[in-house]
Write a protein that holds these residues in place. Structure first.
Motif, PDB file in Angstrom:
ATOM      1  N   ALA A 275       6.683  -1.080   8.749  1.00  0.00           N
ATOM      2  CA  ALA A 275       5.999  -0.757   7.495  1.00  0.00           C
ATOM      3  C   ALA A 275       6.464   0.589   6.948  1.00  0.00           C
ATOM      4  CB  ALA A 275       4.482  -0.753   7.713  1.00  0.00           C
ATOM      5  N   ILE A 276       6.534   1.587   7.793  1.00  0.00           N
ATOM      6  CA  ILE A 276       6.961   2.916   7.334  1.00  0.00           C
ATOM      7  C   ILE A 276       8.390   2.866   6.801  1.00  0.00           C
ATOM      8  CG2 ILE A 276       7.567   5.241   8.117  1.00  0.00           C
ATOM      9  CD1 ILE A 276       5.077   5.098   9.922  1.00  0.00           C
ATOM     10  N   LEU A 277       9.298   2.280   7.574  1.00  0.00           N
ATOM     11  CA  LEU A 277      10.697   2.216   7.138  1.00  0.00           C
ATOM     12  C   LEU A 277      10.851   1.393   5.863  1.00  0.00           C
ATOM     13  CD1 LEU A 277      12.464   1.755  10.579  1.00  0.00           C
ATOM     14  CD2 LEU A 277      12.585   3.757   9.089  1.00  0.00           C
ATOM     15  N   TYR A 278      10.162   0.254   5.795  1.00  0.00           N
ATOM     16  CA  TYR A 278      10.305  -0.602   4.621  1.00  0.00           C
ATOM     17  C   TYR A 278       9.762   0.065   3.361  1.00  0.00           C
ATOM     18  CZ  TYR A 278      10.067  -4.433   1.377  1.00  0.00           C
ATOM     19  OH  TYR A 278      10.221  -5.206   0.259  1.00  0.00           O
ATOM     20  N   PHE A 279       8.602   0.688   3.455  1.00  0.00           N
ATOM     21  CA  PHE A 279       8.020   1.280   2.247  1.00  0.00           C
ATOM     22  C   PHE A 279       8.765   2.537   1.812  1.00  0.00           C
ATOM     23  CE2 PHE A 279       4.549  -1.629   3.119  1.00  0.00           C
ATOM     24  CZ  PHE A 279       4.327  -2.116   1.851  1.00  0.00           C
ATOM     25  N   ILE A 280       9.253   3.331   2.754  1.00  0.00           N
ATOM     26  CA  ILE A 280      10.082   4.479   2.368  1.00  0.00           C
ATOM     27  C   ILE A 280      11.341   3.982   1.657  1.00  0.00           C
ATOM     28  CG2 ILE A 280      11.572   6.309   3.271  1.00  0.00           C
ATOM     29  CD1 ILE A 280       9.428   6.823   5.409  1.00  0.00           C
ATOM     30  N   LEU A 281      11.979   2.985   2.219  1.00  0.00           N
ATOM     31  CA  LEU A 281      13.189   2.416   1.615  1.00  0.00           C
ATOM     32  C   LEU A 281      12.882   1.796   0.250  1.00  0.00           C
ATOM     33  CD1 LEU A 281      16.211   1.633   2.051  1.00  0.00           C
ATOM     34  CD2 LEU A 281      15.360  -0.526   2.948  1.00  0.00           C
ATOM     35  N   SER A 282      11.832   1.019   0.167  1.00  0.00           N
ATOM     36  CA  SER A 282      11.494   0.323  -1.082  1.00  0.00           C
ATOM     37  C   SER A 282      11.157   1.279  -2.213  1.00  0.00           C
ATOM     38  CB  SER A 282      10.320  -0.625  -0.852  1.00  0.00           C
ATOM     39  OG  SER A 282      10.688  -1.640   0.035  1.00  0.00           O
ATOM     40  N   PHE A 283      10.396   2.326  -1.909  1.00  0.00           N
ATOM     41  CA  PHE A 283      10.058   3.298  -2.949  1.00  0.00           C
ATOM     42  C   PHE A 283      11.267   4.116  -3.363  1.00  0.00           C
ATOM     43  CE2 PHE A 283       5.559   3.021  -1.276  1.00  0.00           C
ATOM     44  CZ  PHE A 283       5.067   2.362  -2.384  1.00  0.00           C
TER      45      PHE A 283
ATOM     46  N   ILE B 167      10.014  -1.212  -5.227  1.00  0.00           N
ATOM     47  CA  ILE B 167       8.596  -1.173  -5.552  1.00  0.00           C
ATOM     48  C   ILE B 167       8.382   0.015  -6.486  1.00  0.00           C
ATOM     49  CG2 ILE B 167       6.252  -0.908  -4.668  1.00  0.00           C
ATOM     50  CD1 ILE B 167       7.215  -2.004  -1.988  1.00  0.00           C
ATOM     51  N   PRO B 168       7.772  -0.220  -7.655  1.00  0.00           N
ATOM     52  CA  PRO B 168       7.488   0.909  -8.548  1.00  0.00           C
ATOM     53  C   PRO B 168       6.553   1.911  -7.861  1.00  0.00           C
ATOM     54  CG  PRO B 168       7.173  -1.181  -9.687  1.00  0.00           C
ATOM     55  CD  PRO B 168       7.391  -1.501  -8.245  1.00  0.00           C
ATOM     56  N   PHE B 169       6.775   3.168  -8.135  1.00  0.00           N
ATOM     57  CA  PHE B 169       6.020   4.232  -7.470  1.00  0.00           C
ATOM     58  C   PHE B 169       4.727   4.507  -8.232  1.00  0.00           C
ATOM     59  CE2 PHE B 169       5.329   8.583  -5.840  1.00  0.00           C
ATOM     60  CZ  PHE B 169       5.407   8.294  -4.496  1.00  0.00           C
ATOM     61  N   ASN B 170       3.758   3.600  -8.069  1.00  0.00           N
ATOM     62  CA  ASN B 170       2.417   3.821  -8.606  1.00  0.00           C
ATOM     63  C   ASN B 170       1.413   3.150  -7.669  1.00  0.00           C
ATOM     64  OD1 ASN B 170       1.971   1.026  -9.483  1.00  0.00           O
ATOM     65  ND2 ASN B 170       3.411   1.497 -11.133  1.00  0.00           N
ATOM     66  N   LEU B 171       0.153   3.511  -7.801  1.00  0.00           N
ATOM     67  CA  LEU B 171      -0.873   3.066  -6.857  1.00  0.00           C
ATOM     68  C   LEU B 171      -1.071   1.556  -6.888  1.00  0.00           C
ATOM     69  CD1 LEU B 171      -2.955   3.914  -4.758  1.00  0.00           C
ATOM     70  CD2 LEU B 171      -4.602   4.162  -6.612  1.00  0.00           C
ATOM     71  N   LYS B 172      -1.125   0.975  -8.075  1.00  0.00           N
ATOM     72  CA  LYS B 172      -1.351  -0.465  -8.200  1.00  0.00           C
ATOM     73  C   LYS B 172      -0.244  -1.255  -7.490  1.00  0.00           C
ATOM     74  CE  LYS B 172      -2.044  -4.084 -11.625  1.00  0.00           C
ATOM     75  NZ  LYS B 172      -2.016  -4.423 -13.032  1.00  0.00           N
ATOM     76  N   SER B 173       1.006  -0.891  -7.745  1.00  0.00           N
ATOM     77  CA  SER B 173       2.126  -1.587  -7.110  1.00  0.00           C
ATOM     78  C   SER B 173       2.132  -1.368  -5.601  1.00  0.00           C
ATOM     79  CB  SER B 173       3.449  -1.103  -7.693  1.00  0.00           C
ATOM     80  OG  SER B 173       3.546  -1.453  -9.037  1.00  0.00           O
TER      81      SER B 173
END
Length: 135
Positions: free
Chosen positions: A79-87, A92-98
């Motif tokens: 999860a950490i690696l994927y979300f750091i990479l995706s953002f 993934i757009p960098f906003n709370l909703k997304s």
């Protein structure tokens, strides 16, 4: 170490396959030109994503850890690696909703895959135990 290297190569190759597949999908949707810098960034991200999704299951090979700890280590690292990479890449757009939407989707997909593997291996263990009892 040998298994880590094999998993690494397989993950990188799968990431490369996904990069080519996604590029072709975008190209055949009507794009006349591909942005070289964007292509390189997304391709490298696919390679890295393929790598860490293929080596992190090695947590499940550590027999001294119980299944809940193995799952927690795998989930947190992926999860950490994927979300750091995706953002950072822009998947993934960098906003709370997304972020919340994709976190929920990630959790749902992770749970489905985990349950599927758990049921498969539990069934395989049952078959092996039944075969041993027949001997």
């Amino acid at each position: 170490m040998k298994k880590f290297l094999f998993q690494s190569v397989m993950g990188i190759l799968f990431g490369a396959f996904m990069a080519v597949l996604l590029t072709n999908i975008i190209y055949f949707k009507g794009a006349d030109l591909l942005d070289g810098q964007l292509f390189l960034k997304n391709s490298l991200a696919c390679l890295f994503c393929g790598w860490f999704f293929s080596v992190t299951p090695l947590f499940f090979e550590i027999k001294s850890l119980k299944l809940p700890l193995q799952t927690a280590l795998h989930f947190v690292s992926v999860a950490i690696l994927y979300f750091i990479l995706s953002f950072s890449v822009g998947w993934i757009p960098f906003n709370l909703k997304s972020a919340l939407l994709f976190a929920g989707l990630f959790l749902l997909i992770y749970a489905c895959i985990w349950i599927g593997f758990y049921l498969y291996f539990r069934n395989e263990a049952k078959k092996l135990n039944d075969d041993l009892l027949r001997i």
